[in-house]
Design a protein around this motif. Structure first.
Motif, PDB file in Angstrom:
ATOM      1  N   ALA A 239      -2.721   4.278   1.940  1.00 37.37           N
ATOM      2  CA  ALA A 239      -3.438   2.865   1.843  1.00 37.37           C
ATOM      3  C   ALA A 239      -2.664   1.989   2.841  1.00 37.37           C
ATOM      4  O   ALA A 239      -3.691   1.393   3.116  1.00 37.37           O
ATOM      5  CB  ALA A 239      -3.261   2.329   0.578  1.00 37.37           C
ATOM      6  N   ILE A 240      -1.196   2.555   3.875  1.00 37.69           N
ATOM      7  CA  ILE A 240      -1.413   2.086   4.681  1.00 37.69           C
ATOM      8  C   ILE A 240      -1.747   2.061   5.903  1.00 37.69           C
ATOM      9  O   ILE A 240      -2.274   0.764   6.510  1.00 37.69           O
ATOM     10  CB  ILE A 240       0.590   2.645   4.782  1.00 37.69           C
ATOM     11  N   LEU A 241      -2.444   3.022   6.401  1.00 40.57           N
ATOM     12  CA  LEU A 241      -2.795   2.986   7.810  1.00 40.57           C
ATOM     13  C   LEU A 241      -4.024   2.591   8.125  1.00 40.57           C
ATOM     14  O   LEU A 241      -4.854   2.194   8.756  1.00 40.57           O
ATOM     15  CB  LEU A 241      -2.701   4.345   7.895  1.00 40.57           C
ATOM     16  N   PRO A 242      -4.751   3.041   6.827  1.00 40.97           N
ATOM     17  CA  PRO A 242      -6.071   1.521   6.551  1.00 40.97           C
ATOM     18  C   PRO A 242      -5.972   0.546   6.913  1.00 40.97           C
ATOM     19  O   PRO A 242      -7.108  -0.384   7.460  1.00 40.97           O
ATOM     20  CB  PRO A 242      -6.986   2.233   4.894  1.00 40.97           C
ATOM     21  N   GLU A 243      -4.848   0.039   6.414  1.00 43.81           N
ATOM     22  CA  GLU A 243      -4.525  -1.808   6.202  1.00 43.81           C
ATOM     23  C   GLU A 243      -4.324  -2.102   7.783  1.00 43.81           C
ATOM     24  O   GLU A 243      -4.364  -2.972   7.837  1.00 43.81           O
ATOM     25  CB  GLU A 243      -3.196  -1.805   5.371  1.00 43.81           C
ATOM     26  N   PHE A 244      -3.380  -0.774   8.052  1.00 47.79           N
ATOM     27  CA  PHE A 244      -2.996  -1.392   9.887  1.00 47.79           C
ATOM     28  C   PHE A 244      -3.837  -1.204  10.468  1.00 47.79           C
ATOM     29  O   PHE A 244      -3.939  -2.430  11.464  1.00 47.79           O
ATOM     30  CB  PHE A 244      -2.132  -0.123  10.658  1.00 47.79           C
ATOM     31  N   VAL A 245      -4.888  -0.294  10.986  1.00 50.03           N
ATOM     32  CA  VAL A 245      -5.669  -0.635  11.489  1.00 50.03           C
ATOM     33  C   VAL A 245      -7.179  -2.077  10.827  1.00 50.03           C
ATOM     34  O   VAL A 245      -7.406  -2.391  11.786  1.00 50.03           O
ATOM     35  CB  VAL A 245      -6.782   0.822  10.924  1.00 50.03           C
ATOM     36  N   THR A 246      -7.243  -1.608  10.239  1.00 50.22           N
ATOM     37  CA  THR A 246      -7.607  -3.147   9.574  1.00 50.22           C
ATOM     38  C   THR A 246      -7.367  -4.358  10.246  1.00 50.22           C
ATOM     39  O   THR A 246      -7.936  -5.227  10.479  1.00 50.22           O
ATOM     40  CB  THR A 246      -8.660  -3.694   7.962  1.00 50.22           C
ATOM     41  N   GLN A 247      -6.187  -4.495  10.071  1.00 53.52           N
ATOM     42  CA  GLN A 247      -5.728  -5.376  10.719  1.00 53.52           C
ATOM     43  C   GLN A 247      -5.801  -5.676  11.870  1.00 53.52           C
ATOM     44  O   GLN A 247      -5.850  -7.164  12.925  1.00 53.52           O
ATOM     45  CB  GLN A 247      -4.028  -6.099  10.329  1.00 53.52           C
TER      46      GLN A 247
END
Length: 138
Positions: free
Chosen positions: A48-56
């Motif tokens: 879940a970390i990378l999608p969070e970073f990309v979405t931010q």
């Protein structure tokens, strides 16, 4: 009408980021109360970390493109923190150290939640302000 759509899209993007961070906090809480094993918790959080970073990053870029400078500047420290964590290779949770870092990881994500909730309320305020402003001209 265009301003309402801009704020509505930003609102839903922030909701998506909030959901990802809440999911990570729930995984850490499940680990703390021994509902799941450390390997499963770490793999769920790391997914879940990378999608969070990309979405931010997409949200920050969205604010920049649409010309909402205040919200862009408000999202910039969070994006900087995410980029710095990624560049230092500290963004993933290590399965062997997850119990030692459990409180630190939870606090980190709770601070993110507070930051995102403030951003959400500001976005909601500007959404309502834009809706009322458009209603004035009708």
């Amino acid at each position: 009408m265009g301003a309402i759509m801009v704020w509505l899209i930003a609102f839903f993007i922030i909701i998506a980021i909030l959901a990802m961070v809440i999911y990570q906090v729930m995984c850490l809480a499940d680990l703390e109360y021994d509902y799941i094993n450390p390997y499963e918790s770490a793999s769920r959080i790391n997914r879940a970390i990378l999608p969070e970073f990309v979405t931010q990053g997409a949200l920050c870029l969205y604010y920049l493109v649409t010309g909402h400078w205040f919200m862009f500047l408000l999202c910039l420290p969070y994006l900087y923190y995410d980029v710095r964590m990624y560049m230092d290779k500290q963004h993933l949770v290590d399965v062997t150290e997850i119990f030692n870092m459990l409180n630190h990881e939870k606090k980190k994500r709770i601070v993110k939640l507070v930051y995102l909730i403030v951003t959400l309320f500001l976005s909601l305020f500007w959404l309502l302000y834009s809706a009322l402003e458009d209603d004035e001209y009708i």
